[in-house]
Design a protein around this motif. Sequence first.
Motif, mmCIF file in Angstrom:
data_model
loop_
_atom_site.group_PDB
_atom_site.id
_atom_site.type_symbol
_atom_site.label_atom_id
_atom_site.label_comp_id
_atom_site.label_asym_id
_atom_site.label_seq_id
_atom_site.Cartn_x
_atom_site.Cartn_y
_atom_site.Cartn_z
ATOM 1 N N THR A 1 -13.935 6.072 7.179
ATOM 2 C CA THR A 1 -13.570 6.875 6.006
ATOM 3 C C THR A 1 -12.069 7.108 5.980
ATOM 4 N N LEU A 2 -11.515 7.445 7.132
ATOM 5 C CA LEU A 2 -10.076 7.678 7.228
ATOM 6 C C LEU A 2 -9.303 6.411 6.884
ATOM 7 N N GLN A 3 -9.784 5.264 7.332
ATOM 8 C CA GLN A 3 -9.149 3.977 7.029
ATOM 9 C C GLN A 3 -9.079 3.764 5.515
ATOM 10 N N VAL A 4 -10.182 3.998 4.833
ATOM 11 C CA VAL A 4 -10.236 3.804 3.376
ATOM 12 C C VAL A 4 -9.273 4.759 2.679
ATOM 13 N N GLU A 5 -9.267 6.021 3.098
ATOM 14 C CA GLU A 5 -8.409 7.017 2.462
ATOM 15 C C GLU A 5 -6.931 6.729 2.682
ATOM 16 N N ILE A 6 -6.557 6.364 3.892
ATOM 17 C CA ILE A 6 -5.143 6.077 4.180
ATOM 18 C C ILE A 6 -4.715 4.792 3.482
ATOM 19 N N ALA A 7 -5.580 3.792 3.455
ATOM 20 C CA ALA A 7 -5.257 2.555 2.727
ATOM 21 C C ALA A 7 -5.015 2.859 1.252
ATOM 22 N N ALA A 8 -5.816 3.740 0.677
ATOM 23 C CA ALA A 8 -5.645 4.119 -0.729
ATOM 24 C C ALA A 8 -4.321 4.845 -0.944
ATOM 25 N N MET A 9 -3.954 5.717 0.005
ATOM 26 C CA MET A 9 -2.679 6.432 -0.089
ATOM 27 C C MET A 9 -1.510 5.454 -0.047
ATOM 28 N N ILE A 10 -1.583 4.500 0.874
ATOM 29 C CA ILE A 10 -0.503 3.512 1.003
ATOM 30 C C ILE A 10 -0.418 2.677 -0.264
ATOM 31 N N ALA A 11 -1.558 2.195 -0.739
ATOM 32 C CA ALA A 11 -1.583 1.366 -1.947
ATOM 33 C C ALA A 11 -0.979 2.116 -3.133
ATOM 34 N N ARG A 12 -1.338 3.379 -3.270
ATOM 35 C CA ARG A 12 -0.800 4.194 -4.366
ATOM 36 C C ARG A 12 0.718 4.337 -4.226
ATOM 37 N N ASP A 13 1.168 4.627 -2.999
ATOM 38 C CA ASP A 13 2.602 4.849 -2.777
ATOM 39 C C ASP A 13 3.444 3.605 -3.033
ATOM 40 N N ILE A 14 2.894 2.436 -2.761
ATOM 41 C CA ILE A 14 3.681 1.208 -2.951
ATOM 42 C C ILE A 14 3.307 0.469 -4.224
ATOM 43 N N GLY A 15 2.340 0.994 -4.967
ATOM 44 C CA GLY A 15 1.979 0.401 -6.249
ATOM 45 C C GLY A 15 1.297 -0.947 -6.134
ATOM 46 N N THR A 16 0.338 -1.048 -5.228
ATOM 47 C CA THR A 16 -0.384 -2.301 -5.058
ATOM 48 C C THR A 16 -1.882 -2.032 -5.038
ATOM 49 N N ASP A 17 -2.645 -3.104 -5.060
ATOM 50 C CA ASP A 17 -4.097 -3.005 -4.990
ATOM 51 C C ASP A 17 -4.501 -2.628 -3.567
ATOM 52 N N VAL A 18 -5.472 -1.747 -3.443
ATOM 53 C CA VAL A 18 -5.920 -1.282 -2.127
ATOM 54 C C VAL A 18 -6.471 -2.436 -1.288
ATOM 55 N N GLY B 1 5.890 -4.088 2.565
ATOM 56 C CA GLY B 1 7.104 -3.809 1.804
ATOM 57 C C GLY B 1 7.481 -2.339 1.768
ATOM 58 N N VAL B 2 6.963 -1.570 2.713
ATOM 59 C CA VAL B 2 7.262 -0.137 2.765
ATOM 60 C C VAL B 2 8.657 0.053 3.344
ATOM 61 N N ASP B 3 9.506 0.772 2.607
ATOM 62 C CA ASP B 3 10.840 1.071 3.131
ATOM 63 C C ASP B 3 10.793 2.374 3.939
ATOM 64 N N SER B 4 11.904 2.722 4.547
ATOM 65 C CA SER B 4 11.950 3.896 5.428
ATOM 66 C C SER B 4 11.613 5.186 4.687
ATOM 67 N N LEU B 5 12.138 5.345 3.488
ATOM 68 C CA LEU B 5 11.881 6.556 2.717
ATOM 69 C C LEU B 5 10.397 6.678 2.360
ATOM 70 N N THR B 6 9.794 5.570 1.986
ATOM 71 C CA THR B 6 8.372 5.583 1.659
ATOM 72 C C THR B 6 7.538 5.876 2.899
ATOM 73 N N ALA B 7 7.959 5.374 4.057
ATOM 74 C CA ALA B 7 7.241 5.648 5.305
ATOM 75 C C ALA B 7 7.258 7.143 5.623
ATOM 76 N N VAL B 8 8.418 7.781 5.430
ATOM 77 C CA VAL B 8 8.519 9.230 5.666
ATOM 78 C C VAL B 8 7.649 9.976 4.656
ATOM 79 N N SER B 9 7.694 9.557 3.408
ATOM 80 C CA SER B 9 6.872 10.185 2.370
ATOM 81 C C SER B 9 5.383 10.030 2.686
ATOM 82 N N LEU B 10 5.013 8.858 3.163
ATOM 83 C CA LEU B 10 3.622 8.606 3.545
ATOM 84 C C LEU B 10 3.204 9.531 4.689
ATOM 85 N N CYS B 11 4.063 9.662 5.668
ATOM 86 C CA CYS B 11 3.788 10.540 6.807
ATOM 87 C C CYS B 11 3.579 11.979 6.330
ATOM 88 N N MET B 12 4.443 12.435 5.453
ATOM 89 C CA MET B 12 4.324 13.793 4.934
ATOM 90 C C MET B 12 3.040 13.952 4.119
#
Length: 99
Positions: free
Chosen positions: A5-22, A35-46
């Motif tokens: 469940t956590l895998q699906v949820e985090i994959a969805a968060m990443i996909a949303r943040d980078i604008g791609t298909d899950v 293609g995640v840049d440093s700023l997006t990685a920090v945003s994802l972590c938060m």
Amino acid sequence: MDRATLQVEIAAMIARDIGTDVAVVTAESSLRDLGVDSLTAVSLCMGIERQYQVQIFEPTLSRDLRVGEIVAVTLAALERRHVVDDMRPAVQAPRPRTG
């Protein structure tokens, strides 16, 4: 929460943040490969910290981590949080004063 469940949820968060298909975000994908840049990685972590009410330190979430590793780090943080919550004493209502 289970790992799948956590895998699906985090994959969805990443996909949303980078604008791609899950479907593009797999457990083997690294943030760098996606293609995640440093700023997006920090945003994802938060976002993960806020969503799951855990602490993950930004340096832990490097762009070289794979999605499956991010899930593992988050799961470990969730488990630590539950252990700490279980160790807290139950709050007892104050006793009424007599006398």
